[in-house]
Motif scaffolding. Structure first.
Motif, mmCIF file in Angstrom:
data_model
loop_
_atom_site.group_PDB
_atom_site.id
_atom_site.type_symbol
_atom_site.label_atom_id
_atom_site.label_comp_id
_atom_site.label_asym_id
_atom_site.label_seq_id
_atom_site.Cartn_x
_atom_site.Cartn_y
_atom_site.Cartn_z
ATOM 1 N N ILE A 27 0.867 -1.178 0.000
ATOM 2 C CA ILE A 27 0.000 0.000 0.000
ATOM 3 C C ILE A 27 0.899 1.222 0.000
ATOM 4 O O ILE A 27 1.666 1.447 0.937
ATOM 5 C CB ILE A 27 -0.944 0.009 1.219
ATOM 6 N N ARG A 28 0.809 2.005 -1.054
ATOM 7 C CA ARG A 28 1.651 3.191 -1.180
ATOM 8 C C ARG A 28 0.927 4.451 -0.732
ATOM 9 O O ARG A 28 1.536 5.362 -0.201
ATOM 10 C CB ARG A 28 2.107 3.361 -2.626
ATOM 11 N N GLU A 29 -0.376 4.502 -0.986
ATOM 12 C CA GLU A 29 -1.127 5.700 -0.637
ATOM 13 C C GLU A 29 -2.594 5.324 -0.456
ATOM 14 O O GLU A 29 -3.124 4.496 -1.190
ATOM 15 C CB GLU A 29 -0.995 6.728 -1.766
ATOM 16 N N LEU A 30 -3.237 5.933 0.506
ATOM 17 C CA LEU A 30 -4.656 5.705 0.758
ATOM 18 C C LEU A 30 -5.363 7.044 0.634
ATOM 19 O O LEU A 30 -5.066 7.977 1.387
ATOM 20 C CB LEU A 30 -4.868 5.100 2.148
ATOM 21 N N VAL A 31 -6.279 7.150 -0.333
ATOM 22 C CA VAL A 31 -6.946 8.414 -0.616
ATOM 23 C C VAL A 31 -8.452 8.217 -0.543
ATOM 24 O O VAL A 31 -8.987 7.273 -1.111
ATOM 25 C CB VAL A 31 -6.562 8.922 -2.033
ATOM 26 N N VAL A 32 -9.116 9.116 0.145
ATOM 27 C CA VAL A 32 -10.575 9.097 0.215
ATOM 28 C C VAL A 32 -11.100 10.025 -0.873
ATOM 29 O O VAL A 32 -10.739 11.205 -0.908
ATOM 30 C CB VAL A 32 -11.072 9.565 1.600
ATOM 31 N N PRO A 33 -11.935 9.527 -1.800
ATOM 32 C CA PRO A 33 -12.431 10.378 -2.884
ATOM 33 C C PRO A 33 -13.373 11.455 -2.371
ATOM 34 O O PRO A 33 -14.083 11.266 -1.379
ATOM 35 C CB PRO A 33 -13.152 9.404 -3.814
ATOM 36 N N GLU A 34 -13.366 12.594 -3.062
ATOM 37 C CA GLU A 34 -14.259 13.686 -2.701
ATOM 38 C C GLU A 34 -15.672 13.373 -3.177
ATOM 39 O O GLU A 34 -15.867 12.713 -4.188
ATOM 40 C CB GLU A 34 -13.796 14.979 -3.378
ATOM 41 N N ARG A 35 -16.642 13.870 -2.446
ATOM 42 C CA ARG A 35 -18.034 13.698 -2.861
ATOM 43 C C ARG A 35 -18.317 14.667 -3.991
ATOM 44 O O ARG A 35 -18.009 15.847 -3.904
ATOM 45 C CB ARG A 35 -18.987 13.972 -1.719
#
Length: 64
Positions: A27-35
């Motif tokens: 896992i290199r990066e964990l991003v939560v998408p914008e609504r």
């Protein structure tokens, strides 16, 4: 509901024959998408609302 009563078995990588010294996933990066959703309440008579909805689906959403 019956699934809650079933036993839950956890196996280690060694039990499955997988060497645990070399990870298969990194896992290199964990991003939560914008609504991006917008909510719009259509008012008026049902006929006017349907006409406006179809117009918005054609012009803005381009799905019809």
């Amino acid at each position: 509901m019956a699934a809650k009563k079933k036993p839950f078995t956890v196996w280690t990588a060694q039990e499955l024959g997988i060497p645990d010294s070399d990870p298969l996933v990194e896992i290199r990066e964990l991003v939560v998408p914008e609504r991006k959703s917008r909510v719009e309440i259509l008012s008026g008579t049902p006929e006017e609302s349907v006409t406006l909805l179809v117009e918005k689906l054609r012009k803005e959403a381009k799905v019809l």
